[in-house]
Design a protein around this motif. Structure first.
Motif, PDB file in Angstrom:
ATOM      1  N   THR A   1       0.838  -1.206   0.000  1.00 29.66           N
ATOM      2  CA  THR A   1       0.000   0.000   0.000  1.00 29.66           C
ATOM      3  C   THR A   1       0.872   1.256   0.000  1.00 29.66           C
ATOM      4  O   THR A   1       2.088   1.182   0.153  1.00 29.66           O
ATOM      5  N   GLU A   2       0.193   2.373  -0.137  1.00 24.31           N
ATOM      6  CA  GLU A   2       0.841   3.684  -0.050  1.00 24.31           C
ATOM      7  C   GLU A   2       1.731   3.783   1.205  1.00 24.31           C
ATOM      8  O   GLU A   2       2.834   4.306   1.171  1.00 24.31           O
ATOM      9  N   GLU A   3       1.191   3.250   2.298  1.00 20.29           N
ATOM     10  CA  GLU A   3       1.916   3.317   3.574  1.00 20.29           C
ATOM     11  C   GLU A   3       3.278   2.621   3.506  1.00 20.29           C
ATOM     12  O   GLU A   3       4.229   3.018   4.176  1.00 20.29           O
ATOM     13  N   THR A   4       3.379   1.575   2.682  1.00 15.44           N
ATOM     14  CA  THR A   4       4.620   0.787   2.635  1.00 15.44           C
ATOM     15  C   THR A   4       5.674   1.417   1.726  1.00 15.44           C
ATOM     16  O   THR A   4       6.836   0.995   1.741  1.00 15.44           O
TER      17      THR A   4
ATOM     18  N   LEU B   1       4.395  -0.654  -8.277  1.00 13.52           N
ATOM     19  CA  LEU B   1       5.557   0.162  -7.904  1.00 13.52           C
ATOM     20  C   LEU B   1       5.474   1.560  -8.518  1.00 13.52           C
ATOM     21  O   LEU B   1       5.839   2.554  -7.887  1.00 13.52           O
ATOM     22  N   LYS B   2       4.963   1.609  -9.735  1.00 18.17           N
ATOM     23  CA  LYS B   2       4.808   2.902 -10.404  1.00 18.17           C
ATOM     24  C   LYS B   2       3.809   3.770  -9.622  1.00 18.17           C
ATOM     25  O   LYS B   2       4.055   4.956  -9.375  1.00 18.17           O
ATOM     26  N   GLN B   3       2.721   3.132  -9.244  1.00 19.27           N
ATOM     27  CA  GLN B   3       1.681   3.820  -8.471  1.00 19.27           C
ATOM     28  C   GLN B   3       2.253   4.392  -7.164  1.00 19.27           C
ATOM     29  O   GLN B   3       1.832   5.444  -6.701  1.00 19.27           O
ATOM     30  N   LEU B   4       3.232   3.690  -6.589  1.00 21.97           N
ATOM     31  CA  LEU B   4       3.836   4.144  -5.323  1.00 21.97           C
ATOM     32  C   LEU B   4       5.059   5.041  -5.557  1.00 21.97           C
ATOM     33  O   LEU B   4       5.786   5.356  -4.619  1.00 21.97           O
ATOM     34  N   ASN B   5       5.276   5.402  -6.828  1.00 22.51           N
ATOM     35  CA  ASN B   5       6.414   6.264  -7.194  1.00 22.51           C
ATOM     36  C   ASN B   5       7.777   5.653  -6.877  1.00 22.51           C
ATOM     37  O   ASN B   5       8.735   6.378  -6.621  1.00 22.51           O
ATOM     38  N   TYR B   6       7.851   4.339  -6.866  1.00 24.61           N
ATOM     39  CA  TYR B   6       9.167   3.706  -6.714  1.00 24.61           C
ATOM     40  C   TYR B   6       9.906   3.849  -8.032  1.00 24.61           C
ATOM     41  O   TYR B   6       9.436   3.390  -9.072  1.00 24.61           O
ATOM     42  N   ASP B   7      11.062   4.498  -8.010  1.00 19.63           N
ATOM     43  CA  ASP B   7      11.813   4.646  -9.255  1.00 19.63           C
ATOM     44  C   ASP B   7      13.308   4.628  -8.994  1.00 19.63           C
ATOM     45  O   ASP B   7      14.050   5.444  -9.517  1.00 19.63           O
ATOM     46  N   PHE B   8      13.734   3.684  -8.151  1.00 23.00           N
ATOM     47  CA  PHE B   8      15.147   3.671  -7.787  1.00 23.00           C
ATOM     48  C   PHE B   8      15.942   2.687  -8.635  1.00 23.00           C
ATOM     49  O   PHE B   8      16.681   3.059  -9.528  1.00 23.00           O
ATOM     50  N   VAL B   9      15.750   1.393  -8.360  1.00 28.24           N
ATOM     51  CA  VAL B   9      16.595   0.405  -9.025  1.00 28.24           C
ATOM     52  C   VAL B   9      15.848  -0.919  -9.191  1.00 28.24           C
ATOM     53  O   VAL B   9      15.063  -1.309  -8.325  1.00 28.24           O
ATOM     54  N   ALA B  10      16.090  -1.570 -10.327  1.00 27.86           N
ATOM     55  CA  ALA B  10      15.637  -2.947 -10.518  1.00 27.86           C
ATOM     56  C   ALA B  10      16.898  -3.795 -10.606  1.00 27.86           C
ATOM     57  O   ALA B  10      17.753  -3.554 -11.466  1.00 27.86           O
ATOM     58  N   SER B  11      17.001  -4.767  -9.715  1.00 32.38           N
ATOM     59  CA  SER B  11      18.194  -5.602  -9.672  1.00 32.38           C
ATOM     60  C   SER B  11      17.824  -7.016 -10.088  1.00 32.38           C
ATOM     61  O   SER B  11      16.993  -7.666  -9.453  1.00 32.38           O
ATOM     62  N   VAL B  12      18.442  -7.470 -11.172  1.00 33.82           N
ATOM     63  CA  VAL B  12      18.090  -8.805 -11.674  1.00 33.82           C
ATOM     64  C   VAL B  12      18.833  -9.857 -10.843  1.00 33.82           C
ATOM     65  O   VAL B  12      20.050  -9.777 -10.653  1.00 33.82           O
ATOM     66  N   GLU B  13      18.058 -10.800 -10.301  1.00 38.68           N
ATOM     67  CA  GLU B  13      18.634 -11.800  -9.391  1.00 38.68           C
ATOM     68  C   GLU B  13      18.059 -13.171  -9.702  1.00 38.68           C
ATOM     69  O   GLU B  13      16.892 -13.458  -9.426  1.00 38.68           O
ATOM     70  N   LEU B  14      18.894 -14.029 -10.280  1.00 45.62           N
ATOM     71  CA  LEU B  14      18.483 -15.381 -10.652  1.00 45.62           C
ATOM     72  C   LEU B  14      19.476 -16.368 -10.035  1.00 45.62           C
ATOM     73  O   LEU B  14      20.618 -15.999  -9.779  1.00 45.62           O
ATOM     74  N   PHE B  15      19.025 -17.590  -9.816  1.00 43.40           N
ATOM     75  CA  PHE B  15      19.940 -18.616  -9.267  1.00 43.40           C
ATOM     76  C   PHE B  15      19.763 -19.927 -10.026  1.00 43.40           C
ATOM     77  O   PHE B  15      19.721 -20.985  -9.423  1.00 43.40           O
TER      78      PHE B  15
END
Ligand code: ZN
Length: 284
Positions: free
Chosen positions: A193-196, A238-252
């Motif tokens: 949510t917005e709060e998070t 994430l867009k709705q929450l204005n997250y725009d920092f980093v996407a880190s690709v993580e596979l194993f």
């Protein structure tokens, strides 16, 4: 959105030196360093000054140290060791100018009691992370709690992890939002949510083969866009929450460890950017 590479993706196929070289060459912004093994190997032949010098003279920068493992519900003796390890990580962060340390909650096989009630898990997480937060504060380092989407982990949903960081209520304690971990134990998008929003420190992007909830494992991860995760829903949120920092690709994925690591680093970038661009994000 910036692009990061998590060293888990070439865990068995490349050294930190190779990952640095290929990530720089292929235009990643950040790297998440595996402090538990790839960095240890690197330091057999190099120094932290060498690593600092590398980052000072290249575009690629360190995003996080991965990871301080299994910090909660341990015996007193184990907990003391973990706190010492964390202090070492803080010194490394200071040296190479790394802002985040990812922390991973305990699997039940390493906890003091084995199966442990949620209330006791959360209380231990709050107590230990608050202590780590105090230690990290003078360093300007942030702690990113990564819930682990498997049944045997003590903190395995977004909602549970958020309730812990909310109770801690420190600016330097937040979350890793990993699409695999999210899917693994059926975390719910309505809990994001917005709060998070302020607590979303790092976004790990990946995909997974179509297995039932509780049966997905790290080794089932696939290139972003090649599995069953609704990445559009995650990225829209994430867009709705204005997250725009980093996407880190993580596979194993073991098959990817058989590939040439430079090819993996290229392909991870291509598949990640394809998904980001398709669903609302452009590279900045
Ligand atoms: Zn992750």
């Amino acid at each position: 959105m910036k692009l990061a590479f998590n060293e888990g993706t070439t865990w068995e196929s490349a050294t930190l030196e190779q990952n640095l070289e290929y990530c720089e060459k292929h235009g990643y912004d950040y790297i998440e360093i595996r402090a538990i093994d790839q960095l240890v190997d690197y330091l057999k032949d190099n120094t932290l000054d060498d690593l600092k010098e590398y980052f000072d003279s290249h575009k690629l920068k360190p995003l996080s140290l991965n990871a301080l493992c299994f910090f909660n519900n341990r015996t007193k003796e184990d907990e003391e060791k973990i706190i010492e390890e964390f202090k070492e990580y803080l010194e490394i962060c200071k040296k190479i100018n790394c802002e985040y340390i990812a922390v991973v909650p305990s699997n039940i096989d390493v906890t003091e009691k084995g199966k442990t009630l949620v209330a006791e898990v959360n209380a231990s997480c709050v107590r230990v992370l608050t202590h780590l937060s105090d230690l990290a504060e003078p360093y300007g380092v942030k702690i990113a709690l990564e819930f682990i989407g498997i049944p045997e982990n003590t903190v395995n949903t977004f909602a549970q992890a958020y309730s812990i960081v909310k109770e801690i209520d420190r600016d330097n304690v937040g979350l890793v939002y990993d699409t695999f971990q999210f899917t693994g134990m059926g975390s719910r998008l309505e809990d994001v949510t917005e709060e998070t929003a302020d607590k979303l420190f790092i976004f790990h992007i990946n995909d997974v083969d179509g297995l039932p909830v509780g049966q997905m494992r790290d080794t089932d991860r696939v290139w972003p866009g090649h599995g069953v995760i609704d990445l559009e829903a995650h990225l829209s949120k994430l867009k709705q929450l204005n997250y725009d920092f980093v996407a880190s690709v993580e596979l194993f994925r073991p098959e990817y460890y058989q590939m040439d690591p430079e090819e993996v680093i290229k392909k991870a970038k291509e598949t990640t950017l394809e998904v980001l661009e398709k669903y609302h994000y452009s590279r900045v």
